[in-house]
Design an enzyme around this catalytic site. Structure first.
Site, PDB file in Angstrom:
ATOM      1  N   THR A 135       0.859  -1.247   0.061  1.00  0.00           N
ATOM      2  CA  THR A 135       0.031   0.032  -0.022  1.00  0.00           C
ATOM      3  C   THR A 135       0.982   1.183   0.084  1.00  0.00           C
ATOM      4  OG1 THR A 135      -0.114   0.472   2.383  1.00  0.00           O
ATOM      5  CG2 THR A 135      -1.693  -1.166   1.777  1.00  0.00           C
ATOM      6  N   ASP A 136       0.299   2.347  -0.558  1.00  0.00           N
ATOM      7  CA  ASP A 136       1.136   3.574  -0.307  1.00  0.00           C
ATOM      8  C   ASP A 136       0.625   3.969   1.082  1.00  0.00           C
ATOM      9  OD1 ASP A 136       2.263   5.868  -0.644  1.00  0.00           O
ATOM     10  OD2 ASP A 136       1.041   6.595  -2.223  1.00  0.00           O
ATOM     11  N   CYS A 137       1.562   4.954   1.708  1.00  0.00           N
ATOM     12  CA  CYS A 137       1.528   5.046   3.196  1.00  0.00           C
ATOM     13  C   CYS A 137       0.431   5.700   3.647  1.00  0.00           C
ATOM     14  CB  CYS A 137       2.944   5.872   3.396  1.00  0.00           C
ATOM     15  SG  CYS A 137       4.635   4.975   2.764  1.00  0.00           S
TER      16      CYS A 137
END
Length: 697
Positions: free
Chosen positions: A246-248
């Site tokens: 996932t993106d952060c």
């Protein structure tokens, strides 16, 4: 002596090693490895590992490293072989820094062996401040450059990874930056397949190890829990076998901001069921156990998603006792060494785009005994470094590069000239008036355009509200031109399209330098003094006005990019001037007819008819039958070639006919449309010198 566990045996098959380690881990330990901050598992002698790592144009945020041109500048080289070699030096530095830090028992953030790069999102609109991280507006150029970068990072060992690359942000992600945590990108299947997913599919086929899902939703589905992108397309259709990350903070967005799922626990369960293997965040580590207790997940599902992370680590050699050979031998002499520095200079040379030249360039040193270098970015490190950058003690600003190249017998002065706001007070005007030639370095910096939060001086949350350069710089250029008629060379730094027309009348030559990396000053001097003929090409269209474009939040491709924009532009995609001239002639024309399984082969003789050695970028476009929603033209092959003065080079290009397929909305599949096509070869998307029509049957 205790027997070595199977998972530590580098001679054993990867799958057997993964299975062995899964059997040894407890459920709580497995869950702890689903977040980017992996804790140590002391009973198995497994140290901590931090997955968050960046290497957009050199190792970022980890101390000394070589800093290459920003990604958009690398795209402007139109040289995928160079991009691959740059990435190979980055992965060499990564291995060296990892070896050195681990030897000191430092297992740090940004010191790992996987990288969340490249960014292969489409730069569909020049307002997007983060577009500088991409390879431009064209799906094909993005795919080729992205694959080259991945190849350099990951190496050529089929069984192991030098480092692990990650293609991001999956998918349909290119602003508005301020709304990225809540935005729903609405796009039909045709634009999705032909444009937004094109490079991702290419990189999956090229073996990229990891895919990062984006913050936004696509057609209502959050990218990091939606089944359409992560399961139906990525896993089921494309057969991606790597890691999904996932993106952060993206999972937090899903229940807090998108409000697509009610709770954290349900979000954790949805992410696992969608095939997320690793979270840049803490929801999976905190809430997967609760999801199992509530019957939303099973331990078998945890084994399945965790296995992808362990497989990547096995391929990196993280469980090998002595590290992965031969990379375990890399040391301090592999970080920011002379070869890497020279590569940074070469990449910067090849990235810069000459937009105007009335004949003043290249400068002949013997004609100019005094020079003035001034402007807000002439001595500014930020204008070299861009975002997601490293640092070292060898940064060469534009002023420093010009002074060094001019030599000790030339009087070179520097002055800041102007700032980004004051439209009245300027410096260096009198000194410029009394110098033989002036180089004014103006433009944007990464604090004026970039990612949300990083571009803290942007008035639009990182994005650009206008194509204009700062008003202070325009006033400065007018004042500079009014002071004298001696040559003025304008150098513009930026990571995107800007309005060059506002300053062009006040300059005899204009060079777009992008954010050129640590050797930007030397590269500029190489071009200004004629040691290198410029051959960078624009990987984005330079529009005249935002008013010519659809609304920023409209993700339809209609009226966007050179593929679909029908208006007048300031500079077309693929444009760039040279100090020399080139003629083109057919050596091998395409055939008259083709079918789906065929490949179009063509050869062009490029003759240097000017007075300088130089590179030429040969670009081949396809023009399609006049059917609804076909692109106006589309880049399908290119080659950068060096041709000596009075010399000739033959450039051969190949275009698979299968690559001309378009998405059939009614049938939900790729289709090769019959009809008349044209191969058009030239110097830009608007300067096409050779054409050959053929029929697809």
């Amino acid at each position: 002596m205790a027997q070595q566990p199977l998972f530590r045996n580098p001679q054993a098959p990867v799958e057997a090693r993964v299975k062995d380690l899964l059997q040894k881990l407890t459920l709580d330990e497995k869950i702890s490895l689903l977040g980017y901050r992996n804790p140590a598992i002391e009973r198995l002698d497994i140290p901590t590992y931090n997955w968050w790592n960046e290497a957009l144009h050199g190792i970022a945020r980890a101390g000394e490293a070589t800093v290459y041109p920003q990604a958009i500048g690398m795209a402007a080289t139109f040289n995928d072989a160079l991009v691959q070699e740059v990435a190979a030096t980055i992965s060499t530095e990564a291995r060296a820094k990892y070896n050195l830090s681990v030897a000191m028992n430092r297992r740090l953030w940004y010191m790992g062996l996987n990288f969340w790069t490249p960014n292969i999102n489409l730069f569909r609109d020049p307002r997007w401040g983060r577009g500088q991280e991409t390879y431009g507006e064209d799906p094909y150029l993005t795919a080729v450059m992205g694959a080259a970068f991945v190849s350099g990072l990951q190496g050529d060992d089929p069984a192991h990874l030098k480092t692990a690359a990650c293609a991001k942000h999956f998918a349909v992600h290119s602003g508005p930056e301020a709304e990225r945590h809540t935005f729903n990108a609405v796009v039909d299947e045709k634009d999705l397949r032909e444009t937004y997913l094109f490079a991702f599919k290419h990189l999956v086929d090229a073996g990229v190890e990891s895919i990062m899902c984006a913050y936004n939703r696509v057609n209502g589905e959050p990218c990091c829990t939606g089944q359409t992108l992560l399961q139906h397309i990525l896993r089921d259709e494309w057969h991606f076998t790597g890691q999904s990350v996932t993106d952060c903070g993206a999972l937090d967005d899903i229940y807090l901001r998108h409000k697509a799922i009610p709770t954290k626990v349900e979000t954790a369960a949805a992410a696992v069921k969608a095939g997320i293997n690793l979270e840049c965040g803490s929801i999976l580590q905190d809430d997967v156990k609760k999801a199992i207790e509530q019957g939303l997940l099973t331990p078998v599902e945890i084994d399945s998603v965790l296995s992808y992370n362990l497989r990547t680590q096995m391929k990196l050699g993280l469980f090998d006792e002595q590290g992965l050979a031969p990379y375990n031998r890399y040391g301090a002499d592999s970080v920011h060494n002379a070869y890497h520095i020279e590569m940074a200079r070469k990449a910067a040379q090849q990235s810069m785009v000459l937009l105007k030249n009335n004949g003043v360039l290249p400068l002949q040193k013997e004609k100019y005994s005094s020079m003035m270098v001034l402007g807000s970015n002439a001595a500014a490190p930020d204008a070299l470094l861009a975002n997601y950058h490293g640092i070292n003690g060898n940064l060469v600003t534009f002023a420093e590069g010009i002074a060094a190249a001019a030599g000790p017998a030339t009087a070179v002065q520097y002055d800041m000239g102007s700032d980004y706001k004051d439209t009245v007070h300027f410096g260096g005007i009198w000194a410029a008036e009394n110098s033989d030639v002036t180089i004014a370095v103006i433009g944007l910096t990464p604090v004026l355009e970039g990612e949300e939060g990083d571009a803290f001086l942007s008035a639009s949350g990182g994005d650009k509200a206008t194509l204009s350069l700062p008003a202070s710089q325009l006033a400065f250029m007018r004042k500079l031109r009014a002071a004298h008629k001696k040559p003025i060379i304008a150098v513009i730094t930026a990571g995107s399209a800007v309005d060059v027309s506002a300053i062009e009348p006040y300059a005899d030559a204009v060079i777009l330098a992008w954010y050129p990396g640590e050797q930007g000053g030397r590269a500029l001097a190489d071009i200004v003094f004629g040691d290198v003929s410029p051959a960078g090409r624009l990987p984005v269209t330079f529009y005249r006005s935002f008013n010519d474009l659809p609304p920023y939040d409209d993700y339809s491709l209609k009226g966007r990019t050179y593929r679909y924009f029908e208006g007048e532009v300031a500079y077309p995609f693929g444009f760039g001037l040279s100090y020399t001239t080139f003629n083109y002639a057919w050596e091998q024309q395409p055939r008259n007819t083709y079918a789906l399984r065929d490949t179009i082969h063509l050869a062009v003789q490029v003759q240097n008819t000017g007075g300088y050695d130089g590179d030429e970028v040969v670009q081949a476009y396809i023009e399609y039958p006049g059917l609804e929603r076909m692109p106006l033209r589309e880049l399908k092959a290119f080659r950068r070639v060096h041709v000596a003065k009075d010399g000739r080079q033959t450039v051969t290009l190949s275009i698979p006919v299968s690559g001309l397929q378009k998405w059939d909305l009614a049938a939900h599949r790729w289709k090769l449309y019959k009809g008349q096509y044209t191969v058009a070869v030239g110097k830009s998307s608007a300067d096409l010198l050779l054409k050959k029509t053929f029929t697809v049957k």
